[in-house]
Enzyme design. Structure first.
Site, PDB file in Angstrom:
ATOM      1  N   ASP A  54       0.730  -1.049   0.027  1.00  0.00           N
ATOM      2  CA  ASP A  54      -0.378  -0.208  -0.252  1.00  0.00           C
ATOM      3  C   ASP A  54       0.484   1.716   0.285  1.00  0.00           C
ATOM      4  OD1 ASP A  54      -2.106   2.168   0.882  1.00  0.00           O
ATOM      5  OD2 ASP A  54      -2.534   1.008   2.569  1.00  0.00           O
ATOM      6  N   ASN A  81       2.583   2.433 -10.568  1.00  0.00           N
ATOM      7  CA  ASN A  81       1.581   1.847 -11.460  1.00  0.00           C
ATOM      8  C   ASN A  81       0.584   3.433 -10.646  1.00  0.00           C
ATOM      9  OD1 ASN A  81      -0.410   2.132 -13.811  1.00  0.00           O
ATOM     10  ND2 ASN A  81      -0.894   0.357 -11.925  1.00  0.00           N
ATOM     11  N   SER A 132       2.274   8.652 -14.996  1.00  0.00           N
ATOM     12  CA  SER A 132       1.819   9.862 -14.905  1.00  0.00           C
ATOM     13  C   SER A 132       0.356   9.978 -15.753  1.00  0.00           C
ATOM     14  CB  SER A 132       2.932  10.580 -15.945  1.00  0.00           C
ATOM     15  OG  SER A 132       1.525  12.438 -15.204  1.00  0.00           O
ATOM     16  N   TYR A 146      -6.377  16.438  -9.159  1.00  0.00           N
ATOM     17  CA  TYR A 146      -5.672  15.326 -10.665  1.00  0.00           C
ATOM     18  C   TYR A 146      -5.035  15.626 -11.019  1.00  0.00           C
ATOM     19  CZ  TYR A 146      -4.800  11.449 -13.156  1.00  0.00           C
ATOM     20  OH  TYR A 146      -4.391  10.016 -13.949  1.00  0.00           O
ATOM     21  N   LYS A 150      -0.909  15.063 -10.800  1.00  0.00           N
ATOM     22  CA  LYS A 150       0.075  14.370 -11.709  1.00  0.00           C
ATOM     23  C   LYS A 150       0.806  15.218 -12.395  1.00  0.00           C
ATOM     24  CE  LYS A 150      -1.618  10.019 -12.228  1.00  0.00           C
ATOM     25  NZ  LYS A 150      -0.523   8.891 -12.407  1.00  0.00           N
TER      26      LYS A 150
END
Length: 281
Positions: A54, A81, A132, A146, A150
């Site tokens: 995790d 990922n 990304s 988000y 990123k």
């Protein structure tokens, strides 16, 4: 000796597809996920070890890295990922959710990098591949958090690549667009359903939904397997290339961002991404 890759977020989507692609090529694969009990069958593949990791739990990261090295003797590539996307109006999003977005998409990557760097540094080789998004290159309405996570991941990865090059350690960035065969969209929808949006945004949210519906229809044949193939290429091509665009749907937007003037880019994006509120009754 086969090479070894550790991949985060393998219970579905890009991570699951990556495990299968690397295993098919004869690699040892450490397939990590928050809940190994929901393993979609990866443990039955040759050379694959499924283990809990995790990215928000340092001890689970350290345990996974230690177990991977103990089993396979080394790590050669780490694919960061694991991630998710918040969808909704910034003002309506709680501080707790904002922190979670960054904990997973940015700090989680940093946690995994920190845990594996001593091993890479000792052997003076290794490669980090950070997943990304097109949303790490251009901004879109309703995904400001988000986007922010990123964008930060892109900056971190590029800067880190300069630090580690002298040690023989590489860093690469994968930029996929919208892929429909993952759980990403369903989780974003779940997150949105938990947000109470001020009524003043109602027309904007409805109009923006139409924009995203159009983007979804334009995604074409992009698949998790296709993104996994780009990740595998980045791991094996021996190039010093930093960024890899993984799906064709975002190439026009990335080209505009990187190859045109600020004025041209903003005119292009406003034409396509500014919702037509007049069309909403």
């Amino acid at each position: 000796m086969p090479k070894t890759v550790l991949i985060t977020g393998c219970s579905s989507g890009f991570g699951e597809a990556c495990v299968k692609r690397f295993a098919q090529a004869g690699w040892n694969v450490v397939a990590t996920m928050r809940r190994p009990e929901v393993d979609p069958g990866l443990a039955s593949l040759p050379g694959v070890m499924v283990i809990r990791l995790d990215v928000q739990d340092d001890s689970s990261i350290e345990d996974a890295v230690r177990s991977a090295i103990a089993k396979f003797g080394t790590l050669d590539v780490v694919v960061n990922n694991a991630g998710f996307g918040l969808f909704g109006i910034f003002e309506a999003t709680s501080r707790e959710k904002i922190c979670e977005q960054f904990d997973v998409n940015l700090f989680g990557v940093m946690n995994v990098v920190r845990a594996t760097l001593p091993h890479f540094r000792q052997k003076r080789s290794g490669l980090f591949i950070n997943v990304s998004s097109g949303a790490g290159v251009f901004g879109l309405p309703m995904i400001s958090l988000y986007n922010a996570s990123k964008f930060a991941l892109e900056g971190f990865s590029e800067s880190l690549s300069y630090e580690l090059a002298a040690l023989g350690i590489g860093v690469k960035i994968i930029e996929p667009g919208g892929v429909l065969d993952t759980r990403f969209t369903s989780r974003s929808g779940t997150e949105l359903s938990q947000i109470s949006t001020p009524s003043e945004y109602a027309n904007f949210v409805t109009a923006t939904g139409k924009i995203f519906d159009g983007l979804r229809h334009a995604r074409g044949a992009a698949t998790s397997e296709g993104v996994a193939e780009v990740i595998f290429t980045a791991a094996t091509d021996g190039k010093e290339q930093l960024r890899y665009v993984a799906t064709d749907d975002i190439r026009p937007l990335i080209a505009k961002r990187r190859e045109s003037s600020e004025e041209e880019y903003m005119a292009f994006m406003r034409e396509r991404m500014s919702p037509n509120l007049k069309s909403i009754p």
